[in-house]
Design an enzyme around this catalytic site. Structure first.
Site, PDB file in Angstrom:
ATOM      1  N   ASP A  30       0.844  -1.190   0.000  1.00 16.59           N
ATOM      2  CA  ASP A  30       0.000   0.000   0.000  1.00 16.59           C
ATOM      3  C   ASP A  30       0.886   1.250   0.000  1.00 16.59           C
ATOM      4  OD1 ASP A  30      -3.229   0.464   0.969  1.00 16.59           O
ATOM      5  OD2 ASP A  30      -1.853   2.182   1.032  1.00 16.59           O
ATOM      6  N   ILE A  31       0.479   2.248  -0.763  1.00 18.63           N
ATOM      7  CA  ILE A  31       1.252   3.491  -0.873  1.00 18.63           C
ATOM      8  C   ILE A  31       1.185   4.308   0.418  1.00 18.63           C
ATOM      9  CG2 ILE A  31      -0.564   5.012  -1.770  1.00 18.63           C
ATOM     10  CD1 ILE A  31       1.492   5.918  -3.930  1.00 18.63           C
ATOM     11  N   HIS A  99     -10.332  -5.406  -3.228  1.00 19.57           N
ATOM     12  CA  HIS A  99      -8.985  -5.727  -2.747  1.00 19.57           C
ATOM     13  C   HIS A  99      -9.060  -6.133  -1.289  1.00 19.57           C
ATOM     14  CE1 HIS A  99      -9.820  -1.428  -2.469  1.00 19.57           C
ATOM     15  NE2 HIS A  99      -9.121  -1.412  -1.356  1.00 19.57           N
TER      16      HIS A  99
HETATM   17  P1  5GP Z   1      -9.769   1.174   0.254  1.00 18.78           P
HETATM   18  O1  5GP Z   1      -9.856   2.446   1.021  1.00 18.78           O
HETATM   19  O2  5GP Z   1     -10.476   1.284  -1.074  1.00 18.78           O
HETATM   20  O3  5GP Z   1     -10.143  -0.039   1.029  1.00 18.78           O
HETATM   21  O4  5GP Z   1      -8.221   0.954  -0.029  1.00 18.78           O
HETATM   22  C1  5GP Z   1      -7.543   1.519  -1.102  1.00 18.78           C
HETATM   23  C2  5GP Z   1      -6.081   1.481  -0.748  1.00 18.78           C
HETATM   24  O5  5GP Z   1      -5.322   1.712  -1.913  1.00 18.78           O
HETATM   25  C3  5GP Z   1      -5.677   2.550   0.267  1.00 18.78           C
HETATM   26  O6  5GP Z   1      -5.142   1.933   1.433  1.00 18.78           O
HETATM   27  C4  5GP Z   1      -4.668   3.387  -0.480  1.00 18.78           C
HETATM   28  O7  5GP Z   1      -3.603   3.834   0.332  1.00 18.78           O
HETATM   29  C5  5GP Z   1      -4.194   2.451  -1.571  1.00 18.78           C
HETATM   30  N1  5GP Z   1      -3.747   3.128  -2.779  1.00 18.78           N
HETATM   31  C6  5GP Z   1      -4.406   4.137  -3.428  1.00 18.78           C
HETATM   32  N2  5GP Z   1      -3.697   4.526  -4.502  1.00 18.78           N
HETATM   33  C7  5GP Z   1      -2.593   3.735  -4.530  1.00 18.78           C
HETATM   34  C8  5GP Z   1      -1.483   3.670  -5.441  1.00 18.78           C
HETATM   35  O8  5GP Z   1      -1.368   4.400  -6.417  1.00 18.78           O
HETATM   36  N3  5GP Z   1      -0.527   2.740  -5.163  1.00 18.78           N
HETATM   37  C9  5GP Z   1      -0.627   1.890  -4.077  1.00 18.78           C
HETATM   38  N4  5GP Z   1       0.388   1.025  -3.905  1.00 18.78           N
HETATM   39  N5  5GP Z   1      -1.663   1.941  -3.213  1.00 18.78           N
HETATM   40  C10 5GP Z   1      -2.634   2.854  -3.443  1.00 18.78           C
END
Ligand code: 5GP
Length: 113
Positions: A30-31, A99
């Site tokens: 995760d970034i 994810h």
């Molecule tokens: P959600 O909030 O949808 O469950 O998780 C999305 C995740 O994707 C977040 O934890 C966010 O930090 C991660 N994320 C968003 N953009 C990127 C990216 O460009 N690269 C990576 N490696 N992670 C990302």
């Protein structure tokens, strides 16, 4: 339909640190990590979120968990870890591409925020 950030990573249009890849999924760091280990296990075939996965997706959903379990073992998360799937606005979803979060390396609190 516009590609999600994860589809762009899968297609190598955007870089990411990839921990695992097979024919069905990719796992990346995760970034914006919320724990010392924070990986995302992402299916290559886009499903927007768990609520939109049909029953036929059960083998794929199981595979994502198996990959997460293998990665946790490889990373020696012997004290435990947390698996999270955020679904929809109330669930905290920010990327509309299913994810599985694998979080570990620190003690998690409960209830989650
Ligand atoms: P959600 O909030 O949808 O469950 O998780 C999305 C995740 O994707 C977040 O934890 C966010 O930090 C991660 N994320 C968003 N953009 C990127 C990216 O460009 N690269 C990576 N490696 N992670 C990302």
């Amino acid at each position: 339909m516009e590609k999600t950030i994860f589809e762009k990573i899968i297609d190598r249009e955007i870089s990411a640190t990839i921990a695992h890849e097979d024919d069905r999924c990719i796992a990346l760091h995760d970034i914006n990590p919320q724990a010392p280990v924070h990986l995302l296990v992402v299916p290559k075939d886009r499903i927007a979120r768990l609520a939109e996965a049909d029953d036929a997706a059960a083998p794929l959903l199981g595979h994502l968990l198996v990959v997460a379990r293998r990665l946790a073992a490889e990373l020696s998360l012997d004290q435990g870890y947390r698996i999270v799937i955020n679904n929809g606005p109330d669930g905290g979803e920010s990327v509309p591409h299913l994810h599985v979060h694998l979080l570990g390396g620190r003690r998690m609190a409960w209830p989650p925020g």
